[in-house]
Design a protein around this motif. Structure first.
Motif, PDB file in Angstrom:
ATOM      1  N   SER A   6      38.785  16.317  94.920  1.00  0.00           N
ATOM      2  CA  SER A   6      37.897  15.386  94.000  1.00  0.00           C
ATOM      3  C   SER A   6      37.624  16.174  92.988  1.00  0.00           C
ATOM      4  N   SER A   7      37.530  17.248  92.951  1.00  0.00           N
ATOM      5  CA  SER A   7      37.340  18.326  91.456  1.00  0.00           C
ATOM      6  C   SER A   7      38.166  18.857  90.755  1.00  0.00           C
ATOM      7  N   GLN A   8      38.523  18.715  89.584  1.00  0.00           N
ATOM      8  CA  GLN A   8      39.315  18.887  88.638  1.00  0.00           C
ATOM      9  C   GLN A   8      39.467  20.714  88.755  1.00  0.00           C
ATOM     10  N   ASP A   9      38.458  21.240  88.652  1.00  0.00           N
ATOM     11  CA  ASP A   9      38.018  22.589  88.569  1.00  0.00           C
ATOM     12  C   ASP A   9      38.607  23.330  89.774  1.00  0.00           C
ATOM     13  N   GLU A  10      38.359  22.733  90.869  1.00  0.00           N
ATOM     14  CA  GLU A  10      38.805  23.254  92.089  1.00  0.00           C
ATOM     15  C   GLU A  10      40.079  23.132  92.676  1.00  0.00           C
ATOM     16  N   GLU A  11      41.074  22.287  91.944  1.00  0.00           N
ATOM     17  CA  GLU A  11      42.213  22.039  92.157  1.00  0.00           C
ATOM     18  C   GLU A  11      43.303  22.926  92.744  1.00  0.00           C
ATOM     19  N   VAL A  12      43.275  24.170  92.200  1.00  0.00           N
ATOM     20  CA  VAL A  12      44.003  25.342  92.319  1.00  0.00           C
ATOM     21  C   VAL A  12      43.579  25.875  93.790  1.00  0.00           C
ATOM     22  N   LYS A  13      42.288  26.176  93.775  1.00  0.00           N
ATOM     23  CA  LYS A  13      41.924  26.641  95.110  1.00  0.00           C
ATOM     24  C   LYS A  13      42.092  25.922  96.229  1.00  0.00           C
ATOM     25  N   SER A  14      41.997  24.568  96.175  1.00  0.00           N
ATOM     26  CA  SER A  14      42.103  23.562  97.259  1.00  0.00           C
ATOM     27  C   SER A  14      43.581  23.579  97.644  1.00  0.00           C
ATOM     28  N   ASP A  15      44.507  23.686  96.670  1.00  0.00           N
ATOM     29  CA  ASP A  15      45.849  23.534  97.222  1.00  0.00           C
ATOM     30  C   ASP A  15      46.447  24.760  97.884  1.00  0.00           C
ATOM     31  N   GLN A  16      45.692  26.223  97.387  1.00  0.00           N
ATOM     32  CA  GLN A  16      46.358  27.200  98.123  1.00  0.00           C
ATOM     33  C   GLN A  16      45.795  27.168  99.447  1.00  0.00           C
ATOM     34  N   LEU A  17      44.381  26.898  99.665  1.00  0.00           N
ATOM     35  CA  LEU A  17      43.861  26.783 101.069  1.00  0.00           C
ATOM     36  C   LEU A  17      44.562  25.648 101.926  1.00  0.00           C
ATOM     37  N   PHE A  18      45.012  24.642 101.288  1.00  0.00           N
ATOM     38  CA  PHE A  18      45.730  23.315 101.982  1.00  0.00           C
ATOM     39  C   PHE A  18      46.794  24.149 102.599  1.00  0.00           C
ATOM     40  N   ASN A  73      34.879  21.039 100.980  1.00  0.00           N
ATOM     41  CA  ASN A  73      34.351  21.023  99.576  1.00  0.00           C
ATOM     42  C   ASN A  73      33.124  20.327  99.052  1.00  0.00           C
ATOM     43  N   LEU A  74      32.678  19.370 100.094  1.00  0.00           N
ATOM     44  CA  LEU A  74      31.315  18.687  99.802  1.00  0.00           C
ATOM     45  C   LEU A  74      30.474  19.801 100.367  1.00  0.00           C
ATOM     46  N   ASP A  75      30.523  20.304 101.316  1.00  0.00           N
ATOM     47  CA  ASP A  75      29.462  21.513 101.646  1.00  0.00           C
ATOM     48  C   ASP A  75      29.304  22.665 100.411  1.00  0.00           C
ATOM     49  N   LYS A  76      30.503  22.911  99.952  1.00  0.00           N
ATOM     50  CA  LYS A  76      30.319  24.019  99.141  1.00  0.00           C
ATOM     51  C   LYS A  76      29.424  23.575  97.577  1.00  0.00           C
ATOM     52  N   ASP A 134      27.194  21.467  98.009  1.00  0.00           N
ATOM     53  CA  ASP A 134      25.820  21.415  98.287  1.00  0.00           C
ATOM     54  C   ASP A 134      25.176  22.918  98.149  1.00  0.00           C
ATOM     55  N   ARG A 135      26.043  23.687  98.769  1.00  0.00           N
ATOM     56  CA  ARG A 135      25.494  25.105  98.520  1.00  0.00           C
ATOM     57  C   ARG A 135      25.441  25.685  97.314  1.00  0.00           C
ATOM     58  N   LEU A 136      26.382  25.271  96.338  1.00  0.00           N
ATOM     59  CA  LEU A 136      26.206  25.608  94.894  1.00  0.00           C
ATOM     60  C   LEU A 136      24.870  25.066  94.239  1.00  0.00           C
ATOM     61  N   LEU A 137      24.576  23.945  94.479  1.00  0.00           N
ATOM     62  CA  LEU A 137      23.452  23.401  93.924  1.00  0.00           C
ATOM     63  C   LEU A 137      22.278  24.066  94.386  1.00  0.00           C
ATOM     64  N   ALA A 138      21.977  24.298  95.810  1.00  0.00           N
ATOM     65  CA  ALA A 138      20.892  24.862  96.288  1.00  0.00           C
ATOM     66  C   ALA A 138      20.822  26.416  95.627  1.00  0.00           C
ATOM     67  N   LEU A 139      22.110  26.910  95.424  1.00  0.00           N
ATOM     68  CA  LEU A 139      21.884  28.474  94.994  1.00  0.00           C
ATOM     69  C   LEU A 139      21.482  28.329  93.493  1.00  0.00           C
ATOM     70  N   GLU A 140      21.942  27.260  92.709  1.00  0.00           N
ATOM     71  CA  GLU A 140      21.495  26.973  91.225  1.00  0.00           C
ATOM     72  C   GLU A 140      19.785  26.992  91.289  1.00  0.00           C
ATOM     73  N   SER A 141      19.383  26.249  91.996  1.00  0.00           N
ATOM     74  CA  SER A 141      17.966  25.952  92.197  1.00  0.00           C
ATOM     75  C   SER A 141      17.026  27.083  92.473  1.00  0.00           C
ATOM     76  N   LYS A 142      17.546  28.026  93.282  1.00  0.00           N
ATOM     77  CA  LYS A 142      17.115  29.049  93.587  1.00  0.00           C
ATOM     78  C   LYS A 142      17.123  30.156  92.495  1.00  0.00           C
ATOM     79  N   VAL A 143      18.109  30.185  91.773  1.00  0.00           N
ATOM     80  CA  VAL A 143      18.201  31.036  90.338  1.00  0.00           C
ATOM     81  C   VAL A 143      17.337  30.395  89.419  1.00  0.00           C
ATOM     82  N   GLU A 144      17.164  29.332  89.200  1.00  0.00           N
ATOM     83  CA  GLU A 144      16.204  28.763  88.349  1.00  0.00           C
ATOM     84  C   GLU A 144      14.843  29.113  88.784  1.00  0.00           C
ATOM     85  N   GLU A 145      14.393  28.971  90.239  1.00  0.00           N
ATOM     86  CA  GLU A 145      13.059  29.396  90.300  1.00  0.00           C
ATOM     87  C   GLU A 145      12.832  30.706  90.324  1.00  0.00           C
ATOM     88  N   LEU A 146      13.931  31.711  90.455  1.00  0.00           N
ATOM     89  CA  LEU A 146      13.685  33.059  90.337  1.00  0.00           C
ATOM     90  C   LEU A 146      13.409  33.479  88.765  1.00  0.00           C
TER      91      LEU A 146
END
Length: 678
Positions: free
Chosen positions: A473-485, A654-657, A659-671
């Motif tokens: 679903s994401s163009q930026d992660e296409e290469v990594k997903s193909d390798q894992l697939f 991919n969806l879980d990742k 979500d984790r990225l969004l959570a990490l970004e919010s924590k960085v902003e709080e710090l």
């Protein structure tokens, strides 16, 4: 022809045949007016001819059965005070005609029931002229073209030098709608359902109109040449075709999306030749064949329209040039002689030749594949219904088999096979096969008219790659997903292939499965092909066919190889196409139990000529082969289901990742906010 393929089509060998001399219409005096129109029109019973007469304008009507030399004095349809420029038959009344004249009037005529071209005379023996039933006045200048509506009864369109196209109800004489143009209209054509009109003008603009809204839906620049252009709507689709000239005076054809003309012609203009005559287009909506008739030359070219492309079929050549041409409606063809078009052309302005276009076939039965349902001549709407906004998908159709056996025709309504916005836009190539027997040669497209060529339908490998890419679903992660697939698939394939040797022996036949062959040492595999198959000569490659044989036929085809069956000759050394993962819907979920081969040797073991040992089974060799293929198909089917589960897991990961990225970004902003406060 080396390097070229012949496109399989049932219309490839359509040929035109001129009628015998005694079937011609002679002593015809065609008008010498230079106005650009077809000069003649035809329906199932009559021909109209713009006549060269004195004392105002006139046209003649010739019953089709009254062939031969015309008398010197004939009955004419008189009533205009200036030359007749165009005529058209009412599609729902064979005895009704409309005419446009240089005097700015539109005449509505009715052919008398006792009319005869040779013997329609008064009491003194002189030919009787026919007067118009009604005259429509409303245009300020000459009326150059008239055209009846394809679905609504008694609705007529007329174009004039006053830069307008008017829509009339000829029963009441009322003007329904007016389409205002910036310049003179040189050609127009209704859509299949009659709700839209496409026009081309002297300002070189192509326009699609919503008639009842009196507004332009789409507009663009058409051909760049200075001469007149023509346009025709391509049947039950959203495509139109234009004929015109380039700046260098090359004759061109263009195909356009009628509702998105701004994106330009589809695939570029097709260059026909460098002749100077205008090309008159005629489209057979039933067979999807476009006929191009050159004014001033004797050639008639015809092309098959498919997937937004025009494919050249053949050409009717004649040394006699034509200025006028008419095509009779579909219901006028001779279905017993496989005729698909009945047409008429003018010859030297004094003769009209009938021309029949045939599909060459020897069968004596009705050919339903070349005779789909055609417009019936019965109106689907009244003029009031259409003017008030009611619509249908097309004209009422009838079955042409009734013309063959003389039965009562069955009327059906038109229906679209695809949505309006996508009709005709499919890139899937239609495969034709002759009714004389099964398909015997590979299906491939021959090159279209453009010199550069156009893209053909994608290969099976490309389709598989595109289907896999849709999971990302994401163009930026296409290469990594193909390798894992790919890594996960390889692991699953290795595990599945090591569990069953029948799959390995089947895959051994495919020479180009290099990635899968690495999963196991090829030297450990055992062949399960029959001895008889090893002795058969090599056959030619045939198209891949994914068909499931019925249980009664005792045959089973493998989706991995190309048409391998027990009654077709094959060889173990023949290169096979690359394997693609089959669709699970191809396989029968309730297959009969199969007999698995055992590795133990017995007295039943035999040696094939090349020394390869054949495994012993409890069933007959032919049954062993069929059951082995079915078992392999089941294994591959389960593998597909397993891989589909992996794809679902990848999507979830991919969806879980994310979500984790969004959570990490919010924590960085709080710090960062906490650091700034300090």
């Amino acid at each position: 022809m080396s390097g070229k393929f012949v496109r399989a089509s049932k219309y490839r060998h359509v040929y035109g045949q001129v009628a015998k001399k005694e079937r011609h219409y002679e002593n015809i005096r065609i008008t010498n007016n230079a106005w650009d129109s077809n000069l003649i029109k035809a329906n199932g019973k009559f021909l109209t001819v713009n006549w060269n007469s004195s004392g105002g304008g006139a046209f003649a009507v010739i019953p089709l059965e009254e062939v031969g030399k015309a008398p010197d004095q004939i009955p004419l349809f008189r009533g205009h005070t200036a030359p007749v420029l165009d005529t058209d038959f009412n599609p729902f009344d064979d005895y009704s005609i409309a005419s446009g004249s240089d005097d700015g009037k539109i005449g509505i005529w009715e052919i008398p029931a006792d009319y005869s071209f040779h013997n329609y005379c008064n009491s003194d023996g002189d030919p009787k002229d026919i007067s118009p039933k009604k005259v429509l006045a409303g245009h300020g200048r000459k009326v150059g073209h008239v055209l009846f509506h394809p679905t609504a009864k008694n609705v007529l369109a007329s174009s004039s030098l006053d830069h307008t196209v008017k829509i009339w109800d000829i029963d009441s004489g009322k003007e329904l709608f007016t389409l205002k143009h910036p310049d003179m209209v040189t050609s127009m054509s209704f859509s299949y359902d009659g709700n839209h009109l496409v026009t081309v003008s002297r300002d070189k603009k192509l326009r699609t109109w919503d008639i009842r809204a009196e507004k332009v839906v789409s507009e663009t620049q058409a051909h760049s040449g200075a001469k007149n252009q023509r346009v025709v709507w391509l049947g039950n689709s959203s495509r139109v075709a234009t004929t015109g000239f380039s700046k260098l005076s090359d004759r061109q054809i263009g195909v356009w999306d009628a509702f998105d003309l701004e994106k330009g012609d589809l695939g570029g203009f097709y260059t026909v030749d460098q002749s100077s005559g205008i090309m008159m287009p005629f489209f057979d909506a039933s067979n999807k064949i476009l006929y191009l008739v050159g004014k001033g030359d004797g050639n008639i070219r015809y092309f098959e329209f498919q997937n937004d492309e025009l494919f050249e079929l053949s050409e009717f050549q004649s040394v006699d040039p034509q200025r006028g041409f008419a095509a009779a409606p579909r219901r006028a063809v001779n279905v017993k002689e496989n005729e698909i078009l009945k047409a008429f052309k003018t010859v030297n302005d004094h003769c009209i030749e009938p021309i029949s276009f045939h599909v060459p076939r020897k069968s004596d039965s009705f050919q339903d594949d070349i005779y789909p349902d055609a417009p019936s001549g019965v109106a689907a709407l009244t003029s009031d219904e259409w003017a008030s906004g009611k619509s249908v998908e097309g004209p009422l159709l009838f079955n042409l088999s009734s013309l063959y056996d003389g039965s009562e025709p069955i009327l059906t309504s038109s229906s679209r096979t695809e949505p309006l916005e996508t009709r005709g836009a499919s890139t899937e190539t239609t495969k034709y096969s002759s009714t004389d027997g099964p398909e015997k040669e590979p299906i491939s497209t021959y090159p279209p008219l453009s010199a550069s060529g156009k893209s053909v339908s994608p290969s099976a490998t490309e389709v598989t790659e595109k289907a896999a890419n849709k999971t990302v679903s994401s163009q930026d992660e296409e290469v990594k997903s193909d390798q894992l697939f790919e890594k996960t698939i390889n692991q699953g394939v290795d595990a599945k292939l090591k569990d069953d040797k029948s799959v390995n022996s089947l895959l051994q036949k495919a020479s180009n499965l290099d990635d899968i062959n690495d999963a196991e040492d090829p030297s450990n595999r055992v062949s399960t092909w029959d001895e008889d198959d090893e002795q058969q000569p090599t056959r030619h490659e045939t198209p891949v066919s994914h068909k499931v044989a019925s249980p009664a036929s005792k045959k089973e085809e493998s989706p991995v190889t190309s048409k391998i069956s027990q009654d077709e000759p094959s060889t173990a050394k023949q290169p096979e196409p690359a394997m693609t993962i089959p669709n699970t819907s191809v396989f029968n979920a309730k297959a009969e139990p199969t007999v698995k081969p055992t590795a133990s040797t017995s007295n039943a073991d035999t040696k094939v000529p090349n020394g390869t040992e054949s495994l012993s089974t409890t069933s007959k060799p032919a049954a062993t082969k069929s059951m082995g293929l079915l078992q392999s198909a089941e294994k591959l089917s389960s593998l597909v289901l397993y891989l589909e589960g992996i794809v679902a897991d990848l999507k979830k990961a991919n969806l879980d990742k994310d979500d984790r990225l969004l959570a990490l970004e919010s924590k960085v902003e709080e710090l960062l906010k906490g650091k700034n406060k300090m």
